[in-house]
Scaffold this motif. Structure first.
Motif, PDB file in Angstrom:
ATOM      1  N   ASN A 155       0.905  -1.153   0.137  1.00  0.00           N
ATOM      2  CA  ASN A 155       0.040   0.012   0.066  1.00  0.00           C
ATOM      3  C   ASN A 155       0.742   1.214   0.093  1.00  0.00           C
ATOM      4  OD1 ASN A 155      -2.623  -1.214   0.123  1.00  0.00           O
ATOM      5  ND2 ASN A 155      -2.571  -1.381   2.185  1.00  0.00           N
ATOM      6  N   PHE A 156       2.041   1.172   0.854  1.00  0.00           N
ATOM      7  CA  PHE A 156       2.931   2.305   0.654  1.00  0.00           C
ATOM      8  C   PHE A 156       3.512   2.406  -0.784  1.00  0.00           C
ATOM      9  CE2 PHE A 156       4.284   1.302   5.362  1.00  0.00           C
ATOM     10  CZ  PHE A 156       3.000   1.937   5.614  1.00  0.00           C
ATOM     11  N   LYS A 157       3.906   1.478  -1.422  1.00  0.00           N
ATOM     12  CA  LYS A 157       4.273   1.649  -2.811  1.00  0.00           C
ATOM     13  C   LYS A 157       3.304   2.305  -3.788  1.00  0.00           C
ATOM     14  CE  LYS A 157       6.887  -0.789  -6.279  1.00  0.00           C
ATOM     15  NZ  LYS A 157       7.604  -2.289  -6.708  1.00  0.00           N
ATOM     16  N   ARG A 158       2.063   1.759  -3.712  1.00  0.00           N
ATOM     17  CA  ARG A 158       0.987   2.231  -4.327  1.00  0.00           C
ATOM     18  C   ARG A 158       0.736   3.684  -4.081  1.00  0.00           C
ATOM     19  NH1 ARG A 158      -1.742  -2.501  -2.480  1.00  0.00           N
ATOM     20  NH2 ARG A 158      -1.887  -4.160  -4.137  1.00  0.00           N
ATOM     21  N   ALA A 159       0.824   4.375  -3.052  1.00  0.00           N
ATOM     22  CA  ALA A 159       0.725   5.453  -2.371  1.00  0.00           C
ATOM     23  C   ALA A 159       1.832   6.466  -2.946  1.00  0.00           C
ATOM     24  CB  ALA A 159       0.361   5.602  -1.031  1.00  0.00           C
ATOM     25  N   LYS A 160       3.014   5.595  -3.143  1.00  0.00           N
ATOM     26  CA  LYS A 160       3.821   6.407  -3.633  1.00  0.00           C
ATOM     27  C   LYS A 160       4.741   7.154  -2.473  1.00  0.00           C
ATOM     28  CE  LYS A 160       2.736   6.988  -8.345  1.00  0.00           C
ATOM     29  NZ  LYS A 160       2.542   7.988  -9.496  1.00  0.00           N
ATOM     30  N   ILE A 161       4.805   6.541  -1.200  1.00  0.00           N
ATOM     31  CA  ILE A 161       5.431   6.914  -0.172  1.00  0.00           C
ATOM     32  C   ILE A 161       6.610   6.321   0.490  1.00  0.00           C
ATOM     33  CG2 ILE A 161       3.211   8.310   0.519  1.00  0.00           C
ATOM     34  CD1 ILE A 161       2.853   6.537   2.938  1.00  0.00           C
ATOM     35  N   GLU A 162       6.758   5.032  -0.199  1.00  0.00           N
ATOM     36  CA  GLU A 162       7.576   4.010   0.469  1.00  0.00           C
ATOM     37  C   GLU A 162       8.984   4.573   1.033  1.00  0.00           C
ATOM     38  OE1 GLU A 162       8.094   3.269  -3.929  1.00  0.00           O
ATOM     39  OE2 GLU A 162       6.640   4.216  -2.597  1.00  0.00           O
ATOM     40  N   GLY A 163       9.391   5.693   0.168  1.00  0.00           N
ATOM     41  CA  GLY A 163      10.759   6.233   0.433  1.00  0.00           C
ATOM     42  C   GLY A 163      10.742   6.884   1.777  1.00  0.00           C
ATOM     43  N   ARG A 164       9.660   7.213   2.393  1.00  0.00           N
ATOM     44  CA  ARG A 164       9.629   8.120   3.612  1.00  0.00           C
ATOM     45  C   ARG A 164       9.329   7.229   4.695  1.00  0.00           C
ATOM     46  NH1 ARG A 164       5.195  11.923   2.064  1.00  0.00           N
ATOM     47  NH2 ARG A 164       5.533  12.469   4.282  1.00  0.00           N
ATOM     48  N   ILE A 165       9.006   5.689   4.515  1.00  0.00           N
ATOM     49  CA  ILE A 165       8.739   5.055   5.634  1.00  0.00           C
ATOM     50  C   ILE A 165       9.560   3.851   5.930  1.00  0.00           C
ATOM     51  CG2 ILE A 165       6.719   3.557   6.211  1.00  0.00           C
ATOM     52  CD1 ILE A 165       5.727   6.360   5.574  1.00  0.00           C
ATOM     53  N   ASP A 166       9.725   3.689   7.322  1.00  0.00           N
ATOM     54  CA  ASP A 166      10.701   2.658   7.919  1.00  0.00           C
ATOM     55  C   ASP A 166       9.717   1.875   8.505  1.00  0.00           C
ATOM     56  OD1 ASP A 166      12.673   1.007   8.892  1.00  0.00           O
ATOM     57  OD2 ASP A 166      13.387   2.584  10.018  1.00  0.00           O
ATOM     58  N   LEU A 167       9.268   0.754   7.916  1.00  0.00           N
ATOM     59  CA  LEU A 167       8.308  -0.146   8.518  1.00  0.00           C
ATOM     60  C   LEU A 167       9.314  -1.063   9.312  1.00  0.00           C
ATOM     61  CD1 LEU A 167       5.341  -1.856   7.108  1.00  0.00           C
ATOM     62  CD2 LEU A 167       6.676  -2.877   8.719  1.00  0.00           C
ATOM     63  N   ILE A 168       9.006  -1.409  10.586  1.00  0.00           N
ATOM     64  CA  ILE A 168       9.883  -2.405  11.642  1.00  0.00           C
ATOM     65  C   ILE A 168       8.744  -3.381  11.912  1.00  0.00           C
ATOM     66  CG2 ILE A 168      11.239  -2.799  13.386  1.00  0.00           C
ATOM     67  CD1 ILE A 168      11.903   0.152  13.423  1.00  0.00           C
ATOM     68  N   CYS A 169       9.032  -4.865  11.465  1.00  0.00           N
ATOM     69  CA  CYS A 169       8.110  -5.655  11.757  1.00  0.00           C
ATOM     70  C   CYS A 169       8.718  -6.386  13.101  1.00  0.00           C
ATOM     71  CB  CYS A 169       7.922  -6.906  10.751  1.00  0.00           C
ATOM     72  SG  CYS A 169       6.537  -7.885  11.066  1.00  0.00           S
ATOM     73  N   GLY A 170       7.782  -6.580  14.150  1.00  0.00           N
ATOM     74  CA  GLY A 170       8.251  -7.045  15.484  1.00  0.00           C
ATOM     75  C   GLY A 170       7.188  -6.600  16.675  1.00  0.00           C
ATOM     76  N   GLU A 171       7.650  -7.114  17.777  1.00  0.00           N
ATOM     77  CA  GLU A 171       6.700  -6.644  19.066  1.00  0.00           C
ATOM     78  C   GLU A 171       7.095  -5.270  19.326  1.00  0.00           C
ATOM     79  OE1 GLU A 171       4.193  -8.157  20.542  1.00  0.00           O
ATOM     80  OE2 GLU A 171       4.382 -10.087  19.310  1.00  0.00           O
ATOM     81  N   ALA A 172       6.119  -4.436  19.473  1.00  0.00           N
ATOM     82  CA  ALA A 172       6.592  -2.914  19.947  1.00  0.00           C
ATOM     83  C   ALA A 172       7.430  -2.847  21.166  1.00  0.00           C
ATOM     84  CB  ALA A 172       5.129  -2.188  19.973  1.00  0.00           C
ATOM     85  N   GLU A 173       7.174  -3.518  22.134  1.00  0.00           N
ATOM     86  CA  GLU A 173       7.943  -3.599  23.286  1.00  0.00           C
ATOM     87  C   GLU A 173       9.430  -3.687  23.231  1.00  0.00           C
ATOM     88  OE1 GLU A 173       4.020  -5.717  24.510  1.00  0.00           O
ATOM     89  OE2 GLU A 173       5.290  -5.125  22.925  1.00  0.00           O
ATOM     90  N   GLU A 174       9.555  -4.693  22.274  1.00  0.00           N
ATOM     91  CA  GLU A 174      11.057  -4.869  21.929  1.00  0.00           C
ATOM     92  C   GLU A 174      11.598  -4.041  21.124  1.00  0.00           C
ATOM     93  OE1 GLU A 174      11.279  -8.761  20.592  1.00  0.00           O
ATOM     94  OE2 GLU A 174      10.218  -9.688  22.240  1.00  0.00           O
ATOM     95  N   VAL A 175      10.992  -3.577  20.128  1.00  0.00           N
ATOM     96  CA  VAL A 175      11.414  -2.489  19.033  1.00  0.00           C
ATOM     97  C   VAL A 175      11.502  -1.255  19.796  1.00  0.00           C
ATOM     98  CG1 VAL A 175      10.922  -1.165  16.975  1.00  0.00           C
ATOM     99  CG2 VAL A 175      10.074  -3.769  17.084  1.00  0.00           C
ATOM    100  N   LEU A 176      10.785  -0.734  20.525  1.00  0.00           N
ATOM    101  CA  LEU A 176      10.829   0.396  21.312  1.00  0.00           C
ATOM    102  C   LEU A 176      12.157   0.651  22.247  1.00  0.00           C
ATOM    103  CD1 LEU A 176       7.214   1.194  22.521  1.00  0.00           C
ATOM    104  CD2 LEU A 176       8.544   2.368  20.655  1.00  0.00           C
ATOM    105  N   ASP A 177      12.726  -0.592  22.536  1.00  0.00           N
ATOM    106  CA  ASP A 177      13.720  -0.609  23.476  1.00  0.00           C
ATOM    107  C   ASP A 177      15.140  -0.318  22.568  1.00  0.00           C
ATOM    108  OD1 ASP A 177      12.660  -1.247  25.739  1.00  0.00           O
ATOM    109  OD2 ASP A 177      12.683  -3.632  25.685  1.00  0.00           O
ATOM    110  N   ASN A 178      15.093  -0.483  21.477  1.00  0.00           N
ATOM    111  CA  ASN A 178      16.225  -0.123  20.376  1.00  0.00           C
ATOM    112  C   ASN A 178      15.886   1.303  19.723  1.00  0.00           C
ATOM    113  OD1 ASN A 178      17.583  -2.755  20.846  1.00  0.00           O
ATOM    114  ND2 ASN A 178      15.689  -3.504  19.701  1.00  0.00           N
ATOM    115  N   LEU A 179      15.178   1.988  19.934  1.00  0.00           N
ATOM    116  CA  LEU A 179      14.869   3.348  19.326  1.00  0.00           C
ATOM    117  C   LEU A 179      15.630   4.429  20.144  1.00  0.00           C
ATOM    118  CD1 LEU A 179      11.303   3.433  18.072  1.00  0.00           C
ATOM    119  CD2 LEU A 179      13.249   2.613  16.929  1.00  0.00           C
ATOM    120  N   THR A 180      16.254   5.036  19.511  1.00  0.00           N
ATOM    121  CA  THR A 180      17.076   6.271  20.356  1.00  0.00           C
ATOM    122  C   THR A 180      16.739   7.771  20.069  1.00  0.00           C
ATOM    123  OG1 THR A 180      18.773   6.162  18.442  1.00  0.00           O
ATOM    124  CG2 THR A 180      18.990   4.704  20.420  1.00  0.00           C
TER     125      THR A 180
END
Length: 212
Positions: free
Chosen positions: A96-121
């Motif tokens: 859907n991001f590709k169809r909307a032509k916004i994929e270059g501005r999106i960083d999609l991270i697949c995983g459990e949010a609690e774990e992903v949030l621990d690695n964001l700075t």
């Protein structure tokens, strides 16, 4: 005079789909029982992003990418990090991001949010949360460190089908989520670093602005 169900229906009818090409996404979500932002919530989300003009956005709960696209179109200078735990939904969102032509501005991270949030700075000046309702308190504890002064956090579905404010007996399968959501709302209310208002849109929105 208190707002009624009829008022809510009028508000929802006032906010038609923001973009014609997103109508198939809503239809797909409805047919497959995938929760996405209600039309009035999507309109408010777009309004807030247009107003804030955030350069860095964090979204917890991508689903099929509907709200991600809404935010990306609201301010085209923004970069969005979005988190989704369901790999199948994440793959649909990427298309859907590709169809909307916004994929270059999106960083999609697949995983459990609690774990992903621990690695964001880095800090995010706008955060939209629409994920597992029973985890809102944990999300809050983690993301409050990512919000700079005047940063905004928008929380969707905080009334959880009316059970959060209802006095009636809560069914066992919903009881834990309801109790945790009540804890989360109480924590927001007591947090002196954030100014929070609750809005009767969709299934309830909480809007928090960091003051200190």
């Amino acid at each position: 005079m208190e707002i009624t169900y009829r008022d809510i229906q009028f508000i929802r009818s006032f906010h038609e789909e923001l973009y014609e090409d997103l109508k198939p996404l809503r239809k797909f979500a409805e047919e497959n029982y995938i929760p996405i932002a209600k039309p009035e919530v999507a309109a408010f989300l777009s309004f807030m992003v247009r107003l804030k003009k955030p350069l860095n956005i964090l979204e917890i709960g991508t689903a099929i990418g509907y709200s991600t696209i809404i935010m990306a179109r609201a301010y085209q200078n923004s970069k969005i990090v979005t988190i989704e735990r369901d790999i199948n939904l994440a793959e649909i969102a990427k298309k859907n991001f590709k169809r909307a032509k916004i994929e270059g501005r999106i960083d999609l991270i697949c995983g459990e949010a609690e774990e992903v949030l621990d690695n964001l700075t880095k800090e995010y000046d706008f955060i939209f949360v629409d994920a597992a309702k029973g985890q809102y308190l944990e999300f809050y504890k983690k993301i409050r460190e990512f919000v700079p002064q005047d940063g905004i956090v928008l929380w969707d579905n905080i009334l959880y089908k009316g059970y959060v404010v209802g006095e009636e007996h809560v069914k066992h399968k919903r009881r834990t989520i309801v109790y945790r959501m009540r804890e989360f709302i109480e924590a927001l209310k007591k947090d002196k670093n954030f100014y929070t208002v609750i809005l009767p849109l969709g299934d309830g929105l909480a809007l928090s602005i960091r003051e200190e």
